[in-house]
Design a protein around this motif. Structure first.
Motif, short mmCIF file in Angstrom:
data_model
loop_
_atom_site.label_atom_id
_atom_site.label_comp_id
_atom_site.label_asym_id
_atom_site.label_seq_id
_atom_site.Cartn_x
_atom_site.Cartn_y
_atom_site.Cartn_z
N THR A 1 11.18 -20.76 -17.29
CA THR A 1 9.72 -20.38 -17.46
C THR A 1 9.48 -19.64 -18.45
OG1 THR A 1 9.67 -20.01 -14.24
CG2 THR A 1 7.46 -19.42 -16.32
N LEU A 2 9.57 -18.89 -18.78
CA LEU A 2 9.33 -17.77 -19.90
C LEU A 2 9.64 -19.28 -21.06
CD1 LEU A 2 10.78 -14.78 -19.57
CD2 LEU A 2 8.53 -15.04 -19.74
N GLN A 3 10.96 -19.88 -21.14
CA GLN A 3 11.52 -20.63 -22.24
C GLN A 3 9.50 -21.72 -22.02
OE1 GLN A 3 14.91 -22.17 -21.95
NE2 GLN A 3 16.18 -20.52 -21.20
N THR A 4 9.48 -22.46 -21.01
CA THR A 4 8.13 -23.23 -21.30
C THR A 4 6.45 -22.82 -21.50
OG1 THR A 4 8.91 -24.62 -19.24
CG2 THR A 4 7.15 -24.31 -20.07
N MET A 5 6.91 -20.97 -21.68
CA MET A 5 5.43 -20.62 -21.79
C MET A 5 5.13 -20.31 -22.96
SD MET A 5 3.73 -20.02 -19.47
CE MET A 5 2.42 -18.50 -19.46
N LYS A 6 7.02 -19.89 -24.34
CA LYS A 6 7.03 -20.07 -25.42
C LYS A 6 6.78 -21.58 -26.09
CE LYS A 6 10.85 -16.30 -25.38
NZ LYS A 6 12.21 -16.43 -25.85
N ASP A 7 7.57 -22.23 -25.19
CA ASP A 7 7.25 -24.06 -25.86
C ASP A 7 5.86 -24.63 -26.32
OD1 ASP A 7 9.65 -24.74 -26.12
OD2 ASP A 7 10.20 -25.85 -24.04
N ILE A 8 4.59 -23.89 -25.35
CA ILE A 8 3.47 -24.07 -24.96
C ILE A 8 2.71 -22.16 -25.99
CG2 ILE A 8 3.55 -25.58 -22.91
CD1 ILE A 8 2.69 -22.70 -21.29
N GLY A 9 2.98 -21.72 -26.54
CA GLY A 9 2.65 -20.44 -27.11
C GLY A 9 1.96 -19.96 -26.50
N ARG A 10 2.56 -19.48 -25.30
CA ARG A 10 0.98 -18.47 -24.38
C ARG A 10 2.57 -17.77 -23.84
NH1 ARG A 10 -1.09 -21.66 -19.35
NH2 ARG A 10 -2.15 -20.19 -19.26
N GLU A 11 3.53 -17.10 -24.50
CA GLU A 11 3.80 -16.14 -24.58
C GLU A 11 3.70 -14.80 -24.84
OE1 GLU A 11 5.44 -16.51 -28.68
OE2 GLU A 11 5.03 -17.84 -26.70
N HIS A 12 2.71 -14.62 -25.47
CA HIS A 12 1.26 -13.22 -26.33
C HIS A 12 1.09 -12.86 -25.42
CE1 HIS A 12 -1.37 -16.86 -26.59
NE2 HIS A 12 -2.07 -15.77 -25.90
N ARG A 13 1.17 -14.06 -24.01
CA ARG A 13 0.25 -13.01 -22.57
C ARG A 13 0.71 -12.10 -22.07
NH1 ARG A 13 -1.30 -17.62 -18.94
NH2 ARG A 13 -3.01 -15.81 -17.82
N TYR A 14 1.81 -11.82 -22.48
CA TYR A 14 2.82 -11.50 -21.69
C TYR A 14 3.07 -9.70 -22.08
CZ TYR A 14 4.79 -15.22 -19.34
OH TYR A 14 4.73 -16.37 -18.63
N LEU A 15 3.30 -8.74 -20.65
CA LEU A 15 3.60 -7.21 -21.08
C LEU A 15 5.12 -7.21 -20.81
CD1 LEU A 15 0.71 -7.64 -21.09
CD2 LEU A 15 0.08 -5.18 -20.66
N VAL A 16 5.75 -6.14 -21.09
CA VAL A 16 7.14 -5.70 -20.61
C VAL A 16 6.77 -4.60 -19.89
CG1 VAL A 16 8.22 -7.28 -22.21
CG2 VAL A 16 7.50 -4.94 -23.15
N THR A 17 7.75 -3.93 -19.65
CA THR A 17 7.45 -2.46 -18.06
C THR A 17 8.69 -2.65 -17.54
OG1 THR A 17 6.29 -1.49 -16.30
CG2 THR A 17 6.86 -3.12 -16.30
N GLN A 18 8.46 -0.79 -17.44
CA GLN A 18 10.23 -0.06 -16.69
C GLN A 18 9.72 -0.02 -15.55
OE1 GLN A 18 12.93 1.81 -19.82
NE2 GLN A 18 13.97 0.30 -20.01
N ARG A 19 9.34 -0.17 -14.98
CA ARG A 19 8.15 0.50 -13.93
C ARG A 19 9.86 0.37 -12.41
NH1 ARG A 19 2.14 0.46 -12.42
NH2 ARG A 19 3.02 1.10 -10.93
N THR A 20 9.37 1.57 -12.63
CA THR A 20 10.62 1.17 -10.78
C THR A 20 9.55 1.03 -9.34
OG1 THR A 20 10.93 3.26 -10.92
CG2 THR A 20 12.42 2.12 -12.36
N ASP A 21 8.66 1.57 -9.44
CA ASP A 21 8.08 1.30 -8.07
C ASP A 21 7.60 -0.04 -7.03
OD1 ASP A 21 6.14 0.54 -9.58
OD2 ASP A 21 5.07 2.95 -9.34
N GLY A 22 8.16 -0.81 -8.52
CA GLY A 22 7.22 -2.36 -8.02
C GLY A 22 6.28 -2.71 -7.79
#
Length: 295
Positions: free
Chosen positions: A112-133
């Motif tokens: 899924t992520l690789q597809t998003m990169k291919d279509i140039g939409r990976e900039h929409r993502y944020l990263v986190t280390q929250r552990t509460d779900g």
């Protein structure tokens, strides 16, 4: 006629001491200490690195494709840390009442992520280390934009990759995932620092002489002449004539004249250097109104 106080007479005091009738007072106690500078290395946590960790654990950080790396072939990482990635700005299937969203989060460099990169939409993502779900999301279907925390499920393609490598576990939770797979070591900054400390030391002969003269305020212990301006006229006297016995009870601070009057020290009077110094001491006594040859 008023008589002079014989107790203030230099020669009488020297005689009484020489005969053992009077005792020279004990020297003040001295601590032989010195200030030393010690250098040591201290480690500090990198402030910016700590801020990143705190932000990841409490919220999320927007990223571009160059900032996300892949470790062990599949795991998503941000600045060396295992992270989950998700889309914050969503346009459907958000139920703030039930705190749920149909969007998925990612832990792996999945299809899924690789597809998003291919279509140039990976900039929409944020990263986190929250552990509460929970993940902070923005519902873009309403005005003003509604914000809140919701639960999301792990992407099925990520789950498949993890299951194939036998690293998926059930029941799955992010807290256990990060504890097991994130081995990030916080960055540290090393600094060389200096600290000044007082240490005791084993004194040498010059140290005894210097410190005890200072403790006596540069005055002879018999005639009390002040030699602060001519400190070389004050000597360190060893009562038992043993220069290696530097116990405090065996030491006295005496001017060169009183020193020459001590038992076994008459040889000093045959030394021109000491004779000149004795003459100087006598002049200093006169200037300080110290009686000599009681009158």
């Amino acid at each position: 006629m008023k008589l002079s106080d014989y107790r203030q007479c230099v020669e009488i005091n020297q005689l009484l001491v020489g005969m053992g009738i009077s005792e020279i007072s004990a020297l003040p106690e001295v601590r032989f200490e010195t200030e030393v500078t010690k250098r040591f290395e201290r480690k500090y946590l990198d402030k910016q690195d700590v801020e990143i960790s705190e932000k990841l654990s409490k919220s999320a950080i927007p990223v571009n494709k160059s900032e996300i790396s892949v470790s062990s072939g599949i795991f998503l990482e941000y600045k060396g840390r295992k992270v989950s990635a998700y889309i914050r700005d969503q346009k459907s299937s958000i139920d703030f009442y039930r705190k749920q969203s149909s969007y998925k989060y990612h832990l792996c460099n999945c299809e899924t992520l690789q597809t998003m990169k291919d279509i140039g939409r990976e900039h929409r993502y944020l990263v986190t280390q929250r552990t509460d779900g929970f993940f902070e999301v923005h519902d873009l279907t309403v005005e003003p934009v509604r914000k809140g925390d919701v639960r999301m499920e792990l992407c099925k393609n990520c789950l498949k990759l993890m299951d194939e490598r036998k690293i998926y576990f059930t029941p799955f939770n992010l807290k256990q995932y990060f504890q097991k797979y994130d081995s990030y070591t916080p960055k540290t900054i090393r600094k060389i620092e200096e600290v000044r400390e007082i240490e005791t030391y084993s004194p040498k002969q010059n140290d005894y002489s210097r410190e005890y003269r200072k403790a006596c305020k540069y005055k002879c212990q018999i005639c009390f002449v002040n030699c602060d301006m001519n400190q070389n006229l004050l000597h360190l006297h060893h009562v038992d004539a043993n220069p290696s016995n530097n116990e405090r009870h065996n030491l006295k601070i005496l001017c060169v004249d009183c020193h020459s009057k001590q038992p076994l020290h008459s040889h000093m009077l045959r030394n021109p250097k000491f004779k000149n110094q004795i003459d100087l001491i006598k002049k200093i006594r006169i200037n300080q109104n110290i009686l000599s040859v009681c009158q």
